[in-house]
Write a protein that holds these residues in place. Structure first.
Motif, short mmCIF file in Angstrom:
data_model
loop_
_atom_site.label_atom_id
_atom_site.label_comp_id
_atom_site.label_asym_id
_atom_site.label_seq_id
_atom_site.Cartn_x
_atom_site.Cartn_y
_atom_site.Cartn_z
N SER A 1 0.13 -0.10 -8.71
CA SER A 1 0.83 -0.15 -10.15
C SER A 1 1.72 -1.15 -10.37
N MET A 2 2.01 -2.10 -9.47
CA MET A 2 3.01 -3.36 -9.68
C MET A 2 1.90 -4.56 -10.00
N LEU A 3 0.84 -4.35 -9.88
CA LEU A 3 -0.10 -5.68 -10.18
C LEU A 3 -0.27 -5.77 -11.81
N PRO A 4 -0.38 -6.99 -12.09
CA PRO A 4 -0.67 -6.97 -13.65
C PRO A 4 -1.96 -6.40 -13.99
N VAL A 5 -2.24 -6.13 -15.09
CA VAL A 5 -3.59 -5.35 -15.54
C VAL A 5 -4.45 -6.43 -16.36
N PRO A 6 -5.73 -6.53 -16.02
CA PRO A 6 -6.40 -5.98 -14.68
C PRO A 6 -6.15 -7.12 -13.53
N GLU A 7 -6.18 -6.47 -12.45
CA GLU A 7 -6.17 -7.21 -11.17
C GLU A 7 -6.83 -6.56 -9.93
N PHE A 8 -7.44 -7.29 -9.08
CA PHE A 8 -7.80 -6.73 -7.79
C PHE A 8 -7.26 -7.93 -6.79
N ARG A 9 -6.56 -7.33 -5.84
CA ARG A 9 -6.25 -8.21 -4.82
C ARG A 9 -6.44 -7.82 -3.36
N ILE A 10 -6.80 -8.82 -2.55
CA ILE A 10 -7.01 -8.32 -1.31
C ILE A 10 -5.88 -8.87 -0.62
N VAL A 11 -5.39 -8.05 0.40
CA VAL A 11 -4.16 -8.41 1.16
C VAL A 11 -4.36 -9.05 2.35
N LYS A 12 -3.79 -10.14 2.81
CA LYS A 12 -4.51 -11.11 3.66
C LYS A 12 -3.45 -10.58 5.08
N PHE A 13 -2.22 -10.20 4.72
CA PHE A 13 -1.21 -9.95 5.68
C PHE A 13 -0.57 -8.55 5.75
N LEU A 14 -0.59 -7.89 6.95
CA LEU A 14 -0.29 -6.45 6.85
C LEU A 14 1.34 -6.32 6.29
N PRO A 15 1.27 -5.67 5.11
CA PRO A 15 2.66 -5.26 4.69
C PRO A 15 3.63 -4.49 5.64
N PRO A 16 4.85 -4.98 5.88
CA PRO A 16 5.60 -4.22 6.78
C PRO A 16 5.85 -2.85 6.74
N GLU A 17 5.72 -2.42 5.41
CA GLU A 17 6.04 -0.99 5.02
C GLU A 17 4.62 -0.15 5.27
N LEU A 18 3.64 -0.79 5.61
CA LEU A 18 2.38 -0.09 6.16
C LEU A 18 2.33 0.30 7.63
N GLU A 19 3.24 -0.41 8.43
CA GLU A 19 2.85 -0.32 9.90
C GLU A 19 3.22 1.22 10.28
N VAL A 20 4.34 1.70 9.69
CA VAL A 20 4.59 3.11 10.36
C VAL A 20 3.44 4.05 9.60
N LEU A 21 3.05 4.02 8.38
CA LEU A 21 2.14 4.70 7.71
C LEU A 21 0.71 4.65 8.50
N LEU A 22 0.41 3.50 8.87
CA LEU A 22 -0.81 3.21 9.85
C LEU A 22 -1.04 4.07 11.04
N LEU A 23 0.50 3.95 11.91
CA LEU A 23 0.46 4.66 12.98
C LEU A 23 0.21 6.16 12.91
N ARG A 24 0.95 6.52 11.95
CA ARG A 24 0.95 8.21 11.51
C ARG A 24 -0.23 8.58 11.00
N ASP A 25 -0.92 7.87 10.31
CA ASP A 25 -2.42 7.93 9.79
C ASP A 25 -3.55 8.17 11.09
N SER A 26 -3.14 7.26 12.01
CA SER A 26 -4.11 6.97 13.18
C SER A 26 -3.88 8.21 14.07
N LEU A 27 -2.76 9.02 14.01
CA LEU A 27 -2.42 10.30 14.77
C LEU A 27 -2.66 11.44 14.16
N TRP A 28 -2.96 11.33 13.05
CA TRP A 28 -3.36 12.52 12.10
C TRP A 28 -4.58 13.19 12.55
N ILE A 29 -4.62 14.79 12.66
CA ILE A 29 -5.81 15.31 13.20
C ILE A 29 -6.38 15.91 11.91
N ARG A 30 -7.57 15.50 11.71
CA ARG A 30 -8.30 15.92 10.43
C ARG A 30 -9.09 17.25 10.66
#
Length: 156
Positions: free
Chosen positions: A127-156
């Motif tokens: 939602s913070m991107l200009p309209v329209p835009e598609f962006r590939i992220v080349k570096f892991l955003p620090p905010e995602l690190e904890v979420l990635l760990l949590r997701d990898s532990l999630w039992i589906r």
């Protein structure tokens, strides 16, 4: 490889945004993407996120993929045998079917939103991107690190 996708929309503003990420077999982050554009529904943005994630995985050379989406209707429509022309959202669904018909193995599954928190974060931050835009992220955003760990532990 694993693809996780999610999307969000604000009907009153007529804007949709989505995102997703690719991980390897050890759940290590590879890349992610986010987008924003005008128009669409909650189903449409989820479908576009899946389509764009599949294209990104294909372009990166991955030929075995597990996809996770929290949209049960999308997973049901794509998993059901039959004619996709009868589906309500057949434009984007048809594009996804075309991508899925490539020479690769893709397993699509539904998961709870809690299991794809990183993809949800990417969708909301689209939602913070200009309209329209598609962006590939080349570096892991620090905010995602904890979420990635949590997701990898999630039992589906």
């Amino acid at each position: 490889m694993k693809l996780e996708v999610d999307g969000s929309y604000r009907q009153e503003e007529g804007v949709i945004w989505g995102g997703g990420l690719l991980r390897d077999h050890t759940c290590k982050w590879i890349t992610d993407f986010m987008f924003q554009e005008k128009g669409g529904s909650s189903f449409c943005v989820e479908a576009k996120a899946l389509r764009d994630g599949l294209r990104l995985a294909w372009d990166r050379g991955f030929r075995r993929l597990i996809c996770a989406s929290d949209n049960q209707e999308l997973v049901r429509i794509l998993s059901a045998p039959g004619n996709i022309q009868d589906q309500v959202h057949d434009g984007v669904v048809r594009e996804i079917h075309e991508v899925l018909n490539g020479d690769w193995q893709v397993d699509l599954s539904w998961c709870r939103r809690e299991g794809i928190a990183a993809a949800d974060w990417l969708a909301r931050n689209g939602s913070m991107l200009p309209v329209p835009e598609f962006r590939i992220v080349k570096f892991l955003p620090p905010e995602l690190e904890v979420l990635l760990l949590r997701d990898s532990l999630w039992i589906r």
